[in-house]
Design a protein around this motif. Structure first.
Motif, PDB file in Angstrom:
ATOM      1  N   THR A 122      -1.436   3.754  -1.647  1.00 30.47           N
ATOM      2  CA  THR A 122      -2.185   3.529  -2.659  1.00 30.47           C
ATOM      3  C   THR A 122      -3.905   3.358  -2.524  1.00 30.47           C
ATOM      4  O   THR A 122      -4.628   3.703  -3.253  1.00 30.47           O
ATOM      5  CB  THR A 122      -1.978   2.236  -3.408  1.00 30.47           C
ATOM      6  N   GLU A 123      -4.096   3.148  -1.199  1.00 34.09           N
ATOM      7  CA  GLU A 123      -5.459   3.152  -0.681  1.00 34.09           C
ATOM      8  C   GLU A 123      -5.284   3.556   0.755  1.00 34.09           C
ATOM      9  O   GLU A 123      -4.435   3.177   1.410  1.00 34.09           O
ATOM     10  CB  GLU A 123      -6.143   1.828  -1.011  1.00 34.09           C
ATOM     11  N   PRO A 124      -6.431   3.921   1.434  1.00 36.03           N
ATOM     12  CA  PRO A 124      -6.331   4.325   2.824  1.00 36.03           C
ATOM     13  C   PRO A 124      -6.127   3.090   3.830  1.00 36.03           C
ATOM     14  O   PRO A 124      -6.739   1.866   3.166  1.00 36.03           O
ATOM     15  CB  PRO A 124      -7.878   4.764   3.033  1.00 36.03           C
ATOM     16  N   GLU A 149      -9.340   6.665   9.383  1.00 38.17           N
ATOM     17  CA  GLU A 149      -8.778   6.008   8.036  1.00 38.17           C
ATOM     18  C   GLU A 149      -7.984   7.246   7.391  1.00 38.17           C
ATOM     19  O   GLU A 149      -8.594   8.386   7.203  1.00 38.17           O
ATOM     20  CB  GLU A 149     -10.121   5.726   7.291  1.00 38.17           C
ATOM     21  N   ARG A 156      -5.179   8.157   4.143  1.00 40.49           N
ATOM     22  CA  ARG A 156      -4.475   7.898   2.818  1.00 40.49           C
ATOM     23  C   ARG A 156      -2.893   8.402   2.808  1.00 40.49           C
ATOM     24  O   ARG A 156      -2.118   7.716   2.194  1.00 40.49           O
ATOM     25  CB  ARG A 156      -5.012   8.465   1.646  1.00 40.49           C
ATOM     26  N   THR A 157      -2.807   9.473   3.803  1.00 42.43           N
ATOM     27  CA  THR A 157      -1.222   9.633   3.895  1.00 42.43           C
ATOM     28  C   THR A 157      -0.886   9.938   5.247  1.00 42.43           C
ATOM     29  O   THR A 157      -1.696  10.505   6.143  1.00 42.43           O
ATOM     30  CB  THR A 157      -1.300  11.075   3.196  1.00 42.43           C
ATOM     31  N   GLY A 207      -7.417  13.574   4.213  1.00 44.06           N
ATOM     32  CA  GLY A 207      -7.093  12.333   4.088  1.00 44.06           C
ATOM     33  C   GLY A 207      -5.415  12.000   4.694  1.00 44.06           C
ATOM     34  O   GLY A 207      -5.126  10.980   4.778  1.00 44.06           O
ATOM     35  N   GLU A 243       2.953   8.223   1.312  1.00 45.07           N
ATOM     36  CA  GLU A 243       1.469   8.390   0.594  1.00 45.07           C
ATOM     37  C   GLU A 243       1.213   6.969   0.286  1.00 45.07           C
ATOM     38  O   GLU A 243       2.144   5.929  -0.182  1.00 45.07           O
ATOM     39  CB  GLU A 243       1.698   9.233  -0.516  1.00 45.07           C
ATOM     40  N   ARG A 269       0.803  -1.066   0.057  1.00 43.87           N
ATOM     41  CA  ARG A 269       0.159  -0.012  -0.236  1.00 43.87           C
ATOM     42  C   ARG A 269       0.994   1.376   0.014  1.00 43.87           C
ATOM     43  O   ARG A 269       0.231   2.376   0.082  1.00 43.87           O
ATOM     44  CB  ARG A 269      -1.081  -0.058   1.214  1.00 43.87           C
TER      45      ARG A 269
END
Length: 300
Positions: free
Chosen positions: A241-243, A255, A257-258, A224, A239, A202
């Motif tokens: 690819t998905e949360p 949740e 994503r970064t 996010g 960073e 991820r």
């Protein structure tokens, strides 16, 4: 059953402070009527019996549903004990074990062979020891300034616990560093309060990126992004690819994503993550120079 469980929860919530007040009165030399002490103790015994009965019934129900003994017991605890109480209890246990590990110099927790620990505690050492010194001064000053026994006992207990909490929290940050797994995964932690696991597949990019966020620990903003700052700053941005879902300090799910976190040696952390893990990094170690704000996309 739901009504009984709710009654037990609320009863414990109101009884525990009352029991604490009674203990402090005894410590402070205040005499209490025997009937009051007897009533409190009988109430505690009744609540403990009710809680034990609930746990037993829930345990048997989960066992009938096919769970093993360990998962069934954990599920029974979750049915009866609220999430914030469970998290606070776990925090206290982790603080104590981390403090003992720190005192006995047993090394970092959760770092297996092939993993790379990423320390972050040195960035807050001066601040934490400053807080610890202030707590000691406050404890000594209040001991001389407060003449009332009960108030003195309450403040003394709170001040001693405050001193312990500060030093134990710092100890947990020392013995629970971030960890880059041998497979390239990332485990972000803040002492005994937070533990976030990010799988290797991820991680989309990682870069040196010094920021000075003002938000709370691991709170996700509108973009996010979750910040895990130490002494008000972060040095690495990851960073995904998905949360990734995780649980915050008091049990609230989140949740992000970064993730932006602080590392004592951010260049080594970035190099290891870009290389796919510590093992891969030993074959192709690279020391990057230039601006810290330049993005470095992870090679695949």
């Amino acid at each position: 059953m739901k009504a009984l469980r709710k009654a037990v929860r609320w009863s414990f919530a109101t009884l525990v402070p009352g029991e604490l007040v009674l203990v402090l009165c005894v410590v402070g030399g205040v005499r209490t009527a025997p009937a009051v002490r007897l009533a409190v103790e009988l109430t505690v015994l009744a609540l403990m019996a009710a809680a034990t009965a609930l746990l037993s019934l829930d345990y048997r129900r989960h066992r009938r549903d096919g769970l093993e003994r360990g998962p069934a017991f954990c599920a029974a605890i979750a049915d009866t004990v609220p999430a914030p109480v469970r998290k606070l209890t776990a925090h206290e246990v982790f603080l104590s074990t981390s403090f003992l590990r720190w005192v006995t110099r047993r090394g970092p927790h959760g770092v297996r062979e092939g993993d790379l620990p990423i320390p972050y505690a040195s960035g807050q050492t001066a601040v934490m020891y400053g807080f610890f010194f202030v707590c000691i001064v406050e404890t000594v000053a209040l001991a001389f300034l407060i003449p009332w026994p009960v108030v003195h006992a309450v403040t003394l207990v709170l001040d001693i616990w405050g001193c312990y909490f500060v030093i134990a929290l710092h100890a947990s940050c020392v013995v629970r560093p971030h960890v880059i797994g041998a497979d390239g995964s990332l485990r972000l932690r803040y002492g005994a309060l937070l533990d976030i696991r990010i799988p290797a597949d991820r991680i989309a990019s990682v870069r040196l990126d010094r920021k000075f966020p003002h938000g709370k620990l691991a709170v996700v903003d509108e973009n996010g992004v979750a910040d895990m700052a130490v002494d008000g700053q972060t040095t690495v941005t990851v960073e995904l690819t998905e949360p990734v879902r995780y649980v915050r300090a008091l049990g609230k799910p989140a949740e992000a994503r970064t993730f932006r976190f602080y590392a004592d040696d951010p260049a080594s952390a970035v190099a290891s993550l870009r290389a796919g893990g510590p093992s891969a990094g030993t074959d192709r170690t690279s020391h990057t120079s230039g601006s810290d704000s330049v993005s470095r996309t992870r090679s695949r």
